[in-house]
Design a protein around this motif. Structure first.
Motif, PDB file in Angstrom:
ATOM      1  N   ILE A 149      18.244 -11.391   4.443  1.00  0.00           N
ATOM      2  CA  ILE A 149      17.821 -10.003   4.657  1.00  0.00           C
ATOM      3  C   ILE A 149      17.552  -9.712   6.136  1.00  0.00           C
ATOM      4  O   ILE A 149      17.926  -8.651   6.647  1.00  0.00           O
ATOM      5  N   ILE A 150      16.906 -10.643   6.824  1.00  0.00           N
ATOM      6  CA  ILE A 150      16.529 -10.409   8.226  1.00  0.00           C
ATOM      7  C   ILE A 150      17.744 -10.088   9.098  1.00  0.00           C
ATOM      8  O   ILE A 150      17.772  -9.048   9.769  1.00  0.00           O
ATOM      9  N   PRO A 151      18.788 -10.943   9.122  1.00  0.00           N
ATOM     10  CA  PRO A 151      19.958 -10.590   9.942  1.00  0.00           C
ATOM     11  C   PRO A 151      20.676  -9.352   9.429  1.00  0.00           C
ATOM     12  O   PRO A 151      21.259  -8.602  10.221  1.00  0.00           O
TER      13      PRO A 151
ATOM     14  N   VAL B 101      27.570  -9.193  17.044  1.00  0.00           N
ATOM     15  CA  VAL B 101      26.143  -9.413  16.762  1.00  0.00           C
ATOM     16  C   VAL B 101      25.968 -10.062  15.393  1.00  0.00           C
ATOM     17  O   VAL B 101      25.160 -10.982  15.220  1.00  0.00           O
ATOM     18  N   ALA B 102      26.747  -9.596  14.402  1.00  0.00           N
ATOM     19  CA  ALA B 102      26.639 -10.136  13.046  1.00  0.00           C
ATOM     20  C   ALA B 102      26.999 -11.621  13.010  1.00  0.00           C
ATOM     21  O   ALA B 102      26.308 -12.418  12.360  1.00  0.00           O
TER      22      ALA B 102
ATOM     23  N   LEU C 292      24.186 -13.631  14.769  1.00  0.00           N
ATOM     24  CA  LEU C 292      22.996 -13.687  13.916  1.00  0.00           C
ATOM     25  C   LEU C 292      23.228 -14.577  12.703  1.00  0.00           C
ATOM     26  O   LEU C 292      22.330 -15.322  12.288  1.00  0.00           O
ATOM     27  N   PHE C 293      24.448 -14.518  12.140  1.00  0.00           N
ATOM     28  CA  PHE C 293      24.758 -15.349  10.985  1.00  0.00           C
ATOM     29  C   PHE C 293      24.653 -16.833  11.343  1.00  0.00           C
ATOM     30  O   PHE C 293      24.063 -17.615  10.593  1.00  0.00           O
ATOM     31  N   ILE C 294      25.189 -17.198  12.488  1.00  0.00           N
ATOM     32  CA  ILE C 294      25.128 -18.599  12.912  1.00  0.00           C
ATOM     33  C   ILE C 294      23.689 -19.034  13.154  1.00  0.00           C
ATOM     34  O   ILE C 294      23.246 -20.086  12.671  1.00  0.00           O
ATOM     35  N   ILE C 295      22.931 -18.206  13.886  1.00  0.00           N
ATOM     36  CA  ILE C 295      21.542 -18.538  14.213  1.00  0.00           C
ATOM     37  C   ILE C 295      20.695 -18.676  12.953  1.00  0.00           C
ATOM     38  O   ILE C 295      19.985 -19.677  12.759  1.00  0.00           O
ATOM     39  N   PHE C 296      20.769 -17.675  12.069  1.00  0.00           N
ATOM     40  CA  PHE C 296      19.915 -17.695  10.882  1.00  0.00           C
ATOM     41  C   PHE C 296      20.393 -18.701   9.844  1.00  0.00           C
ATOM     42  O   PHE C 296      19.587 -19.181   9.037  1.00  0.00           O
TER      43      PHE C 296
END
Length: 267
Positions: free
Chosen positions: A104-106, A166-167, A170-174
């Protein structure tokens, strides 16, 4: 442990206790009945409801047991953990909630970026202009797109590019953080611990971001290769599906979660 040691241990791990492995295999079969049974022509409504309920309950147990496997990996346990179905069901529910939060966060952040860059507004304009063009008997796609102002198209293209970048980031990080959060949850049993972002980053830095990324890539490549083999086995008429589900899927699940547990053993 280095990468080779992690892989070799994780491959041997599923059959470290044959009895427990077979029990886990039975759980996977039960979890898969709602999709396998209808393929054999059984489509009774009551049966479908029962099978769906069984699938849901067993899925949580399997997820909870997988979390227990991670814990065993971090603690150096050599064999599969014992089964505690109630405990594993609860752990599975908590683990799912934890994963949903990390999704949900990303997702929210991506929506904010998309809105801020004008993706939604420009897309809406393109849709309305296209509808108007078709209402005026314009059926050629090129002519429809030509009716869209260049400024609107530029805004849409630029905002879509930014949003996708950005997606992906963020997907990789989260995704990396969710793995670490799941390990913290496995070790403590606390969902809150799985969301302590500062501690999660400390754990990741202690292991090494590069080591985490490389190890995860390798174990997932191996899992994909095994999945391909299982897919071929599944093509065998009638018994192929059960063989692949009964043996192959459980093996891959235990392999993946064991490898993740070993990876984070140093955290």
């Amino acid at each position: 442990m280095n990468l080779r040691e992690i892989i070799m241990d994780a491959i041997k791990y599923p059959i470290s206790d044959t009895r427990k492995f077979l029990i886990f295999c039975v759980l996977i079969i039960l979890m898969s009945l709602s999709t396998v049974i209808p393929s054999y022509g059984i489509k009774d409504g009551t049966v479908s409801i029962i099978l769906t309920l069984v699938t849901l309950i067993v899925s949580f147990i399997v997820l909870g047991y997988s979390v227990e496997v991670i814990k065993g990996g971090t603690e150096g346990e050599a064999t599969l953990p014992d089964f505690d179905y109630v405990k594993h069901f609860v752990m599975g529910v908590k683990a799912l909630i934890l994963e949903i939060i990390y999704f949900i966060i990303p997702a929210i952040l991506v929506i904010i970026v998309a809105s801020a860059t004008g993706l939604f507004s420009s897309f809406t304009k393109i849709v309305y202009i296209s509808i108007d063009a078709m209402a005026n008997n314009t059926s050629n796609l090129t002519k429809i797109m030509a009716a869209v102002p260049q400024s609107t198209m530029n805004t849409f293209t630029n905002s879509l590019t930014i949003t996708l970048i950005v997606a992906i980031i963020l997907f990789i990080i989260f995704s990396l953080m969710s793995f670490t959060g799941l390990v913290r949850f496995a070790k403590t049993g606390s969902g809150t611990e799985g969301l302590r972002f500062r501690e999660i980053l400390k754990d990741m830095s202690k292991i090494g971001f590069l080591k985490i990324i490389v190890t995860l890539i390798v174990i997932y490549i191996i899992a994909l290769a095994l999945s391909f083999v299982i897919g071929l086995i599944g093509l065998i008429p009638y018994i192929g599906v059960f063989i692949s589900i009964f043996v192959g899927v459980p093996f891959i699940i235990l392999f993946l979660y064991r490898a993740i547990g070993l990876l984070y053993a140093e955290a």
